[in-house]
Design an enzyme around this catalytic site. Structure first.
Site, PDB file in Angstrom:
ATOM      1  N   CYS B 135      -3.168 -13.572  50.721  1.00 21.86           N
ATOM      2  CA  CYS B 135      -4.015 -13.136  49.603  1.00 21.86           C
ATOM      3  C   CYS B 135      -5.240 -14.021  49.392  1.00 21.86           C
ATOM      4  O   CYS B 135      -6.355 -13.526  49.191  1.00 21.86           O
ATOM      5  CB  CYS B 135      -3.172 -13.094  48.322  1.00 21.86           C
ATOM      6  SG  CYS B 135      -2.125 -14.538  48.066  1.00 21.86           S
ATOM      7  N   HIS B 249      -6.110 -14.207  41.581  1.00 19.61           N
ATOM      8  CA  HIS B 249      -6.486 -15.522  42.094  1.00 19.61           C
ATOM      9  C   HIS B 249      -7.988 -15.748  41.876  1.00 19.61           C
ATOM     10  O   HIS B 249      -8.780 -14.813  41.982  1.00 19.61           O
ATOM     11  CB  HIS B 249      -6.237 -15.602  43.602  1.00 19.61           C
ATOM     12  CG  HIS B 249      -4.796 -15.676  44.000  1.00 19.61           C
ATOM     13  ND1 HIS B 249      -3.751 -15.719  43.106  1.00 19.61           N
ATOM     14  CD2 HIS B 249      -4.227 -15.734  45.241  1.00 19.61           C
ATOM     15  CE1 HIS B 249      -2.601 -15.792  43.777  1.00 19.61           C
ATOM     16  NE2 HIS B 249      -2.857 -15.792  45.071  1.00 19.61           N
TER      17      HIS B 249
END
Lengths: 364, 364
Positions: B135, B249
């Site tokens: 990710c 994130h």
């Protein structure tokens, strides 16, 4: 100050003011009277100090009569108005605001780093105003300054993870209140910060210079570091981010030295540095965190490693599993760039402790 | 696959699996049957998809009969055992685990960046296993890849602010549960993470290589970027930090180009880039945040500015108030290094969306 000084705290009910009181008590700071001031709104409240209750008094222009050392932490506007009055009344002001930090003749001091800046004054025992640097700057310079002495510093790239306490007690209350609201399904209502802070993070809540794109916090880190190190050429690229943490700042640092160092040399330098504690256990994956730093005097330092982008990269195939995993560095190879991660209590070393340490220098 | 494919999700009850289901529905992914698999423990549960209830089936070695596309997100161990069985049964596997990412012949794909890696295969419509990158890598490369095409990339220094969702639904539950506990005065009890996560942050919870000091997450960002860009020499220094955020994130990036660019050129390049949305309002102090990125497909990009440490520093006095404030950069001056801050939904572009986009490439 051969006799014991009378000390005042201006902003005694704020997050930093309360921490100043705690630090004076914990360090058994020798003083005669201690006077606590706050705004009219907070005056009258009672706090305990060395086992006795003390009443907060309202700050007025006549508050500084017979004060020797005045610790200010009530914001820049209060400092601009009252600090010159305090100096005129004979006090030495240690100011935690940004009001005077960049002024000529005002020492900007981290005791572990540049106590000598006070000694250079005409009368070091009566210096007028001494400025306490910005919290992010202090926490950065405690570990980087000994490295600078040992290896020289060419460039710093730093990203911060800053606690809500940087916006005072009301910032911490907003983080807790918003988090409670979000957990119970309510929408957060930002007041202190311009963005929701519960389970969120955001670029620092100081204005952004339209010309440079730097916010005020980042500008402070650059300007104050240059002043404290007396090095107008040091190259610093800071990115300041507010995170949902209560009271300790963390910083991810990439530093390039002027002279190569081995990892062991860097580690030894930091292990011997005042105000630094190595928390760097690779096997147990234990490194600095804001929780570990909270309430501590030391800046915690870990994740110490040679920067993998600074060394010659091995010429191997990308597709091979072995190739990219091969380590370009080992403990004995000298390197110019290193990465490290630090955490320091924003209210203590980032503010109250540093100010009291400056007061201790006045007594030496 | 001239006819509609039958699609399977392996790990359908996990945080990424549930997001895969949502993304397939939202993008109206054309398929014949959709089969949902999970462990024995989660089997039997019912989820809604396109208005109908669907029952989760237990994953067995015979689950892949007549499956055309199998989306795996059940961890590396499950992928290692079942993905080869699925391929043998005739399926194309799109694997969200790290099990095969660095294998020769397994394309590691971010559709906006290197869709061509699939076209290079012997049979692009039956490639066996295609790996979904980590990710943090995906979110980094969506904005950096168009900049690399335009200006070349010499070096990246990146610090991450990674959400609890990277550890799955149980990571998110631990963050919420611990936060509730702390707010009610109880001590947090870490289970998923090795450090308390409520109002705290910590170095990423993957093992640290004793030789390099890099943790596995950082190693992935280096190795996967080199493979996706087919550039074994690109220099990257990542620091991966877990923060108390639920599902997006963020990354603070310092990038050095091979060829100088102006701020406007960088901005124009990003404004035209697929999968990128500029959120860069200096006047209003509005920039990417994980909350803004949550549920969004795009990677949000902001805090775009020339790196103040990369230009020649003006030779002025430190003590002057004007000197350090003077801007070494302006919009029209070309520069080699820039800073930016990005946020991207870890469960969507960092995992489920990227996997479904790969599946869409198979249909083209």
């Amino acid at each position: 100050m051969a006799t014991l000084p009378t000390v005042a705290i201006v902003g005694a009910t704020g997050a930093v003011g309360r921490e100043m009181l705690a630090v004076l008590e914990q360090r058994h700071f020798p003083h005669a009277d201690l006077r606590l001031f706050a705004s009219e709104r907070s005056a009258g409240a009672s706090v305990r100090y060395r086992g006795e209750p003390r009443t907060i008094q309202p700050l007025t222009e006549r508050s500084f009569d017979r004060i020797d050392i005045a610790l200010f932490s009530a914001g820049s506007a209060v400092s601009r108005h009252f600090a010159p009055l305090a100096v005129r009344a004979g006090a030495t002001v240690i100011d935690n605001s940004s009001a005077f930090r960049m002024d000529d003749g005002v020492p900007l001091v981290v005791p572990e780093v540049n106590a000598a800046a006070m000694a250079r004054l005409a009368n070091p025992r009566r210096p007028g105003i001494i400025a306490n640097p910005n919290c992010s700057t202090i926490i950065l310079l405690v570990p980087l300054s000994p490295l600078r002495v040992a290896f020289g510093i060419e460039r710093i790239v730093v990203s911060t993870y800053q606690a809500a306490s940087g916006a005072g007690a009301k910032g911490m209350a907003e983080l807790q209140g918003q988090t409670r609201a979000v957990l119970s399904g309510a929408a957060p209502t930002p007041e202190v910060f311009h963005e929701p802070c519960a389970f969120n993070l955001f670029s620092h809540n100081t204005p952004v210079d339209p010309a440079t794109g730097l916010n005020v916090e980042e500008r402070k880190m650059i300007d104050e570091t240059r002043k404290i190190w007396n090095d107008p050429l040091v190259r610093i690229s800071p990115t300041c981010i507010r995170v949902p943490v209560l009271r300790a700042h963390s910083e991810s640092i990439n530093v390039t030295f002027q002279r190569p160092a081995t990892l062991d040399q860097v580690r030894q330098c930091l292990a011997a540095a005042p105000g630094v504690r190595l928390v760097d256990d690779r096997a147990a994956n234990l490194f600095p965190t804001p929780l570990k730093a909270s309430g501590e005097d030391d800046v915690l330092v870990g994740r110490l490693r040679p920067d993998p982008s600074s060394a010659p990269v091995p010429r191997t195939s990308t597709e091979s599993r072995a190739a990219p995993g091969s380590a370009p560095h080992n403990r004995s190879a000298p390197c110019l760039s290193f990465d490290l991660f630090i955490s320091g209590d924003q209210l203590r070393k980032g503010a109250a402790l540093n100010a009291v340490q400056i007061a201790e220098l006045l007594r030496e």
